[in-house]
Scaffold this motif. Structure first.
Motif, mmCIF file in Angstrom:
data_model
loop_
_atom_site.group_PDB
_atom_site.id
_atom_site.type_symbol
_atom_site.label_atom_id
_atom_site.label_comp_id
_atom_site.label_asym_id
_atom_site.label_seq_id
_atom_site.Cartn_x
_atom_site.Cartn_y
_atom_site.Cartn_z
ATOM 1 N N VAL A 112 37.933 45.765 53.922
ATOM 2 C CA VAL A 112 37.732 46.191 52.587
ATOM 3 C C VAL A 112 37.203 45.664 51.673
ATOM 4 N N ALA A 113 36.517 46.041 50.659
ATOM 5 C CA ALA A 113 35.927 45.342 49.474
ATOM 6 C C ALA A 113 37.587 45.052 48.701
ATOM 7 N N VAL A 114 37.334 43.953 47.959
ATOM 8 C CA VAL A 114 38.481 43.812 46.995
ATOM 9 C C VAL A 114 38.150 44.234 45.656
ATOM 10 N N PRO A 115 39.048 45.002 45.119
ATOM 11 C CA PRO A 115 38.364 45.606 43.708
ATOM 12 C C PRO A 115 38.749 44.374 42.749
ATOM 13 N N GLU A 116 38.142 44.717 41.583
ATOM 14 C CA GLU A 116 38.430 43.923 40.330
ATOM 15 C C GLU A 116 39.557 43.457 40.004
ATOM 16 N N GLY A 117 39.964 42.132 39.561
ATOM 17 C CA GLY A 117 41.207 41.913 39.148
ATOM 18 C C GLY A 117 42.255 41.485 40.341
ATOM 19 N N VAL A 118 41.989 41.736 41.536
ATOM 20 C CA VAL A 118 42.823 41.193 42.618
ATOM 21 C C VAL A 118 42.193 39.893 43.001
ATOM 22 N N SER A 119 42.951 38.784 42.756
ATOM 23 C CA SER A 119 42.865 37.518 43.770
ATOM 24 C C SER A 119 42.709 37.643 45.062
ATOM 25 N N ALA A 120 41.910 36.487 45.436
ATOM 26 C CA ALA A 120 41.676 36.520 47.171
ATOM 27 C C ALA A 120 43.195 36.096 47.526
ATOM 28 N N LEU A 121 43.780 35.571 46.839
ATOM 29 C CA LEU A 121 45.320 35.072 47.326
ATOM 30 C C LEU A 121 45.937 36.524 47.570
ATOM 31 N N ALA A 122 45.999 37.497 46.625
ATOM 32 C CA ALA A 122 46.750 38.625 46.767
ATOM 33 C C ALA A 122 46.004 39.580 47.883
#
Ligand SMILES: NC(=O)c1ccc[n+]([C@@H]2O[C@H](COP(=O)([O-])OP(=O)(O)OC[C@H]3O[C@@H](n4cnc5c(N)ncnc54)[C@H](OP(=O)(O)O)[C@@H]3O)[C@@H](O)[C@H]2O)c1
Length: 705
Positions: A112-122
Motif C-alpha cells: 500500500v502507498a504510505v500517506p503524507e505524514g507517516v514516516s517509513a519507520l511508522a
C-alpha cells in the motif's frame, strides 16, 4: 512491486516461533510428525535410501525468510501493479514477501502507498497494525463500548490504540507491570497487571458493573488462562476475539452461562491465505468485502497519519540490518533485555547486486566455448525447487562433466541456499543474469510450468543448450514459439521426459523390436489425491495434474510404438467445471495401427502402486510395474526383470547423462527434440479433445515440424 526497504519490523511472537521451530533437530521433527516418518520409510523401500535421504534433505533444508512487515521505496513495478510508481514510499506485508532484506518483491495486494505524514519507520508496522485492526473488527465493537485487551505486547499495544481511535474505552491487562504502565501512557483508560488481586473488581468498576462489551485476546501463550479470564471479564452475550496464539481450552460453563461468542481473528483480514488474492492480485469487490487485508493495511496507515496511532512510540530497539543478530539474541532470550518493537534499518544507497558470487573456492576446469563440443559442461540452473534439489542436482553432480556454475530461483534466498549447499558459484533471481555468463553453456530449466517455454527460448536465443523439465509448454502457441527459437538458435533442446530413459523401459521396447503387427498399450496411473492448494492445480502456474504428468505417459507410448500419435480422443474425469483437468482417460491412435490408452486418476487408493503399463502384441505381453519390475511373457514362457528389493528407476540419472552426452558433442538430439515436441502437442490436444468432446487430429506442421 520491487521495493528497496528502509525499515522492517521484527514481530516477536511469530518470529520467535519460526526461529525455535527452525532449531528443532531431525529427531524432534520426527517425533512431532509421525505421518512424515511413515511416508519417508515407504519412499526408502521404493526409491532406495540414497534417493530418500536426498529428498528428505531437500525438504528439511528449505530456508524460511523472516519478517513480514516493512516499508521502503518502490524501484520497479510489474505490468499489473500500475497504481504504484518508482520512488514512491510503500508499506508491505506478507510472509515470504515483506522480508528482512534490502530488496523485496511483493504482489500488489500486499503493498500500500504510505500517506503524507507517516514516516517509513511508522509505516513498517503496517502488518502488525493490520492484525490489530482486524482483531478489533472481529470483536465488532461500537463507539463508547468498554473493551478489555489481554496481552499488551506489540499487537496488544497497537490494539489499545486502534480501540481508542474507534471511540472505545480500553482496559488493558498483562503479566508484565512495565507493559501495563506503557499501555496507560499510550492511551489505555485503565490497565492492571494480570496477577493483581483486585483485577476482577477493577474491571467490574471500569464497566460500571455490567461486564466488558468485548474482550480482545492478544496474548501469546499455550495456557488457556487468557481465555478463562476473558470469560470472567465479559458481559452477558459479549464477543471474545482471539488474536494471539493461545491455549484453547474453553471453560464451557462460563461461556455457556453468558452465551459468549468466541471468534478467532485470522491474521490481517480477508484475503489472507487466498492465493488468488495475495499472489495473483485479484481483489474482492468492496461492496461485499469492505475490509480486506490490504484495506486494513490502508486503514492502519490512515490512523497513523492522523496521529491517533503512534507506532514510533513503541520502538525499543533499532538495529542496522548488519547487526540483525543482536535483535534475535534479545528475541531468543540469549540476551536478557526488555523489548517491545524492534526494527531493522537498511542502508539507502546500496545498489542491487543481481548475481551474487558465493565463495566455493576455485572452479574446476571451466567450460570453454558456449556452443562447441566441450568436455566440461557449465551448468546454469533456473529453479531449484523440490524436484531439482532432490533429483536433478544430485544427477548433475554425479556426472564428472558438469560444472555447477550458477543457480537462479524466484527468490534470492532460495538461490543462495541452493548455491551454498550444492556448490554453485553464483546465485540470483533473474534468469537473464545467468544467461549473460559466458561460462554457462547449458541451462537446466526446472521452474513451475508457466515459465518453462519462455525461459527455455530465452536460453536458446542466448546461445545456450537447454534441459527443459516437462511439460515443454502449457499452450500450443508457446510450444511453437519455443520450437522457432530452437530452430533459429541451433542449440540442443532436451526435454525431461525421463521414462523413456528408464532401464526397464528399454527392455520393454527391445521385447517388441522385431514386431510386425500393431501394439495395444494400456497405461494406468493411480496418483492419489493432490492437495487442494498444490501449485500444479493452479490454472496459471501448473495447468492441472493431467497436463503435468500425462505428457510423460504420452511420450513413453510414443517412444515404444516408434511413431507419434496421429489422433487423440480424451475424456476428463471429475467435475467439468473445475478450472483445470486433474484426471482423465486418453486414447492415442498411431499410424501403424497401434492404440494406446492412458488412465490417469487422482481419486484412487494410494496404497496401490502408482503406475502400471501393459503392452500386448506380436504374440507377447509385457507388464511394467511402477518402474520396479518388468514381466515379459512370450510363447508360454515368462521372464521377470527388475529389482528384487523394489528399487524404482524412472530414468532420471540416465536422462541427465544423455543430455550431458549431447552437450559434450556426442549426439545432436534433433530427433529427440522433435519427439518430445510431438508428445507435448499430443498431450495439449488431449486436453482440447476433452473440451471439444471429440477426437482431435495431430498436425505436426502447426508447430512447424
Ligand atoms: N520429471 C519428473 O519426474 C518430475 C517430477 C516432479 C516435478 N517435475 C517438474 O519439475 C519442475 C519443478 O517442480 P517442483 O516440484 O520442484 O516445483 P517447486 O518446488 O515449486 O520449484 C520451482 C522452482 O522455480 C523457482 N522459480 C519461480 N519463479 C522463478 C523465476 N521467475 N525464475 C527462476 N526460478 C523461478 C522457484 O524459486 P523459489 O524457490 O525461490 O520460489 C523454485 O525454486 C516442474 O516443471 C515439475 O513438473 C518433474
Amino acid at each position: 512491486v520491487l521495493v528497496r526497504n528502509r525499515f522492517s519490523l521484527i514481530s516477536a511472537g511469530t518470529e520467535r516461533m519460526v526461529v525455535e521451530a527452525g532449531g528443532h533437530g531431525l529427531l524432534t521433527t520426527a517425533r512431532r510428525r509421525p505421518d512424515l516418518v511413515r511416508r519417508t520409510l515407504d519412499m526408502a523401500v521404493k526409491q532406495g535410501v540414497g534417493q530418500t535421504i536426498e529428498t528428505v534433505r531437500a525438504r528439511l533444508d528449505t530456508p524460511v525468510a523472516l519478517g513480514y512487515s516493512c516499508a521502503g521505496d518502490v524501484l520497479e513495478v510489474g505490468s499489473e501493479a500500475r497504481e504504484f510508481e518508482s520512488g514512491q514510499l510503500v508499506a508491505c506485508a506478507g510472509t515470504q514477501y515483506a522480508n528482512h532484506a534490502e530488496f523485496i518483491a511483493v504482489p500488489r495486494n500486499l503493498c500500500v502507498a504510505v500517506p503524507e505524514g507517516v514516516s517509513a519507520l511508522a509505516a513498517s508496522f503496517v502488518t502488525v497494525g493490520a492484525i490489530a485492526v482486524h482483531g478489533v473488527r472481529v470483536a465488532d465493537v461500537r463507539l463508547g463500548e468498554s473493551v478489555a485487551v489481554i496481552g499488551l505486547g506489540l499487537v496488544g499495544q497497537l490494539t489499545v490504540q486502534v480501540l481508542k481511535a474507534a471511540g472505545c474505552r480500553v482496559f488493558g491487562i498483562d503479566l508484565d507491570a512495565g507493559r501495563v504502565a506503557q499501555a496507560l501512557q499510550l492511551g489505555a483508560d485503565a490497565a492492571v497487571p494480570r496477577n493483581e488481586p483486585g483485577l476482577l473488581e477493577a474491571a467490574a468498576a471500569f464497566s460500571l458493573a455490567r461486564g466488558l462489551d468485548a474482550v480482545i485476546v492478544t496474548a501469546d501463550t499455550s495456557s488457556s488462562d487468557p481465555l478463562e479470564l476473558a470469560g470472567q471479564l465479559a458481559r452477558d452475550r459479549a464477543v471474545v476475539s482471539a488474536v494471539g496464539a493461545i491455549g484453547m481450552q474453553v471453560p464451557r460453563s462460563t461461556y455457556y452461562a453468558k452465551e459468549l461468542q468466541l471468534r478467532l481473528s485470522r491474521s490481517y483480514g480477508p484475503g489472507r491465505y487466498d492465493r488468488e488474492y495475495e499472489e495473483q492480485g485479484i481483489d474482492y469487490p468492496i461492496a461485499y468485502v469492505r475490509w480486506t487485508e490490504r484495506r486494513n493495511m490502508e486503514a492502519f496507515l490512515h490512523l497513523a497519519s492522523s496521529g491517533v496511532i503512534q507506532p514510533e512510540r513503541l520502538v525499543t530497539h533499532r538495529f542496522p540490518v548488519d547487526d540483525a543478530e543482536a535483535a534475535y539474541a534479545i528475541l531468543s532470550g540469549k540476551v536478557k533485555e526488555p523489548y517491545l518493537a524492534m526494527v531493522l534499518e537498511y542502508p539507502r544507497q546500496v545498489a542491487p547486486e543481481r548475481l551474487v558470487s558465493v565463495d566455493q573456492g576455485p572452479m574446476a576446469a571451466p567450460p570453454t566455448h558456449p556452443m562447441g563440443p566441450t568436455a566440461a559442461v557449465g551448468v546454469g540452473l533456473v529453479g531449484a525447487g523440490n524436484f531439482a534439489r532432490s533429483v536433478l542436482i544430485p544427477a548433475l553432480r554425479g556426472d564428472a562433466r558438469s560444472r555447477l556454475i550458477g543457480v537462479v530461483t524466484g527468490t534470492g534466498l532460495n538461490a543462495q541456499r541452493a548455491a551454498r549447499r550444492f556448490g554453485f558459484h553464483y546465485a540470483g533471481s533473474n534468469h537473464h543474469d545467468l544467461l549473460a555468463r559466458p561460462d554457462v553453456n547449458a541451462v537446466v530449466v526446472a521452474t513451475r510450468h508457466h515459465l518453462h517455454a519462455a525461459i527455455a527460448a530465452d536460453a536458446l536465443r542466448s546461445g545456450k543448450h537447454v534441459f527443459l523439465e516437462k511439460p515443454m509448454a502449457m499452450r500450443v502457441e508457446e510450444l511453437t514459439a519455443l520450437l522457432d527459437a530452437w530452430r533459429t538458435a541451433g542449440g540442443i533442446l532436451f526435454v525431461g521426459y525421463n521414462r523413456r530413459f528408464a532401464p526397464l523401459a528399454a527392455h520393454l521396447r527391445d521385447c517388441f523390436a522385431q514386431r510386425q503387427r500393431p501394439l495395444s498399450l494400456h497405461y494406468r496411473v493411480n496418483v492419489g489425491p493432490l492437495p487442494a492448494n498444490s501449485w500444479i492445480r493452479d490454472p496459471v502456474e501448473g495447468g492441472g495434474a493431467f497436463l503435468s504428468e500425462a505428457c510423460h505417459f504420452v511420450d513413453l507410448l510414443h517412444w515404444l510404438v516408434g511413431h507419434p500419435p496421429e489422433r487423440v480422443y480424451a475424456k476428463r474425469l471429475g467435475s467439468d467445471r473445475a478450472a483445470v483437468v486433474d484426471e482423465g482417460v486418453a486414447q492415442l491412435e498411431f499410424p501403424d495401427g497401434s492404440v494406446g490408452s492412458i488412465t490417469y486418476c487422482t481419486d484412487g487408493d494410494p496404497s496401490v502402486p502408482k503406475e502400471r503399463l501393459e503392452v500386448i502384441g506380436d504374440g507377447a505381453v509385457a507388464i511394467l510395474d511402477d518402474f520396479v519390475r518388468l514381466t515379459l511373457a512370450r510363447r508360454g514362457r515368462t521372464k521377470r526383470l527388475g529389482s528384487r528389493v523394489g528399487r524404482q528407476d524412472k530414468g532420471h540419472r540416465a536422462e541427465v547423462r544423455a543430455f550431458l552426452d549431447a552437450v559434450s558433442g556426442a549426439d545432436a538430439l534433433k530427433a529427440y527434440t522433435r519427439d518430445a515436441a510431438l508428445s507435448t502437442l499430443a498431450t495439449l490436444r488431449a486436453l482440447d479433445s476433452m473440451r471439444r468432446r471429440e477426437p482431435v487430429d495431430l498436425r505436426p506442421e502447426e508447430v512447424g515440424l
